[in-house]
Design an enzyme around this catalytic site. Structure first.
Site, short mmCIF file in Angstrom:
data_model
loop_
_atom_site.label_atom_id
_atom_site.label_comp_id
_atom_site.label_asym_id
_atom_site.label_seq_id
_atom_site.Cartn_x
_atom_site.Cartn_y
_atom_site.Cartn_z
N THR A 25 41.42 -7.72 7.57
CA THR A 25 41.42 -6.30 7.26
C THR A 25 41.18 -6.09 5.76
OG1 THR A 25 42.87 -5.76 9.10
CG2 THR A 25 42.81 -4.20 7.28
N HIS A 178 42.07 -8.18 20.48
CA HIS A 178 43.22 -8.46 19.60
C HIS A 178 44.50 -8.30 20.42
CE1 HIS A 178 45.62 -9.09 16.20
NE2 HIS A 178 45.04 -8.30 15.32
N ASN A 181 49.83 -10.38 16.79
CA ASN A 181 50.34 -9.78 15.55
C ASN A 181 51.11 -8.48 15.72
OD1 ASN A 181 49.11 -11.96 14.43
ND2 ASN A 181 47.60 -10.81 13.23
N TYR A 183 50.50 -5.87 17.66
CA TYR A 183 49.76 -4.66 17.99
C TYR A 183 49.89 -4.37 19.49
CZ TYR A 183 48.26 -5.18 13.22
OH TYR A 183 48.29 -5.30 11.85
N ASN A 238 54.86 -7.53 12.08
CA ASN A 238 55.07 -6.17 12.56
C ASN A 238 56.29 -6.03 13.46
OD1 ASN A 238 52.83 -4.93 11.19
ND2 ASN A 238 51.48 -5.99 12.63
#
Length: 367
Positions: A25, A178, A181, A183, A238
């Site tokens: 990112t 994805h 992580n 998400y 996260n």
């Protein structure tokens, strides 16, 4: 015995070497549109066996950080097409990472200022990036709302639509889902973020349902040979955790084995941190063995903290691809530097997120 620099096949992808640029990112896409300079950024790194783009949102609801790109508008697709054409002209292969951040977002980024969505209304203990007047800053994520069951098919459809547009319109060689992580897919998978009591919560089978539905839909849209998926069994990124990750991810990969994917992308340990976490032990070799025993033939990609000696050992011991993250930010010619044992440029952390060419396209290649 294969080496890091030998070609390899991953589904429909014929790759010149086994070195992968991991998704990174960079927050340089105002209005979710990749900037013109992204053409240079990715083309500079086209000697990688495979480029995986920065995480790219499948919808505005899927956005979680300022100035990250999307795949849900015509201008976005047109800009990505310029990137893929340039990478292909340079002899490279490139896939786009499909992203829905779920609860890792902020009301300022959501449609009409609504709450971010998640499997359950549990706020992520993490921060996101908002850019104000050109200056990036970290802020707490907003409280999410739990998705209604009837909303879930729409998100599955959005993943499939984004995948189809990526391949057919923007010219990508494939897509990466994805699922890592912390998400949205990872949020459904793990007990720390999913306390649902319907068909998408509770048992491992139910918590894995959404990830498998998304993967099947993407495979139906573009073909398994053009589809990869990223998983992170134990990363705390996260604010994510699971009570029994070994059993959970063994179940997941056994079901992925039937889909004839291009590759499985595994983050070992804590994303961007230690490769082993004392209170979260995990047997990655057992995970790969379970996938192979279930008939899975996808290339196995490993990621997190790899240098050349560790990557060479991984390939010799049976891993097919090795992904490098931050070293690719500062070293556009990383393949050559690894091959020649050349020193690496130092990463400028101050320019990682947001900005323009500085720290993006101005890192020097070897003379």
């Amino acid at each position: 015995m294969p080496t890091l620099f030998d070609p390899v096949t991953a589904g429909d992808l014929q790759l010149a070497n086994r070195i992968v640029m991991a998704p990174l990112t960079r927050n340089r896409s105002p209005n979710a549109i990749p900037p013109a300079i992204a053409v240079d950024y990715y083309t500079q790194r086209a000697t990688a066996g495979l480029l995986i783009t920065e995480a790219t949102a499948i919808s505005q609801q899927g956005q979680g950080y300022s100035d990250v790109p999307g795949l849900y508008g015509t201008e976005q697709l047109d800009s990505w097409k310029k990137v893929t054409e340039s990478v292909h002209a340079a002899g490279g292969k490139i896939v786009v990472q499909l992203w829905h951040v779920g609860r890792v977002s902020h009301v300022d980024l959501q449609p009409e200022g609504g709450k971010p969505v998640a499997p359950s209304a549990i706020t992520a203990k993490t921060k996101t990036v908002l850019i104000k007047d050109g200056v990036p800053g970290f802020v707490d994520t907003s409280e999410p709302r739990a998705l209604d069951a009837e909303e879930i098919p729409g998100i599955v459809h959005a993943f499939a639509t984004a995948a189809r547009n990526a391949v057919e319109t923007a010219g990508f060689d494939g897509v990466e889902i994805h699922g890592a992580n912390g998400y949205l897919l990872d949020q459904f998978l793990k007990t720390g973020s999913n306390v649902r009591t319907d068909d998408y919560g509770g048992s491992i089978e139910n918590r894995a349902r959404f990830t498998l539905e998304v993967t099947r839909a993407v495979v139906d849209a573009v073909g398994g040979g053009k589809t990869g998926i990223r998983l992170s069994p134990v990363t705390p990124a996260n604010g994510i955790e699971d009570a029994d990750p070994q059993a959970l991810f063994t179940y997941v990969v056994k079901h992925l084995a039937t889909l004839n994917l291009a590759y499985i992308h595994i983050i070992e340990g804590a994303t961007g941190g230690p490769r082993e976490i004392a209170d979260r032990p995990f047997d990655y070799e057992a995970l790969k063995a379970a996938y192979r025993q279930a008939g899975g033939k996808a290339a196995w990609m490993v990621n997190n903290g790899y240098d050349k000696p560790l990557a060479e050992t991984a390939v010799k011991e049976g891993d097919d691809l090795v992904a490098f993250g931050r070293p690719y930010i500062a070293n556009p010619d990383l393949v050559r530097r690894l091959r020649e044992n050349a020193p690496l440029n130092e990463l400028d952390k101050a320019t990682m997120y947001g900005g323009g060419a500085k720290g993006y396209t101005d890192y020097p290649a070897l003379a």
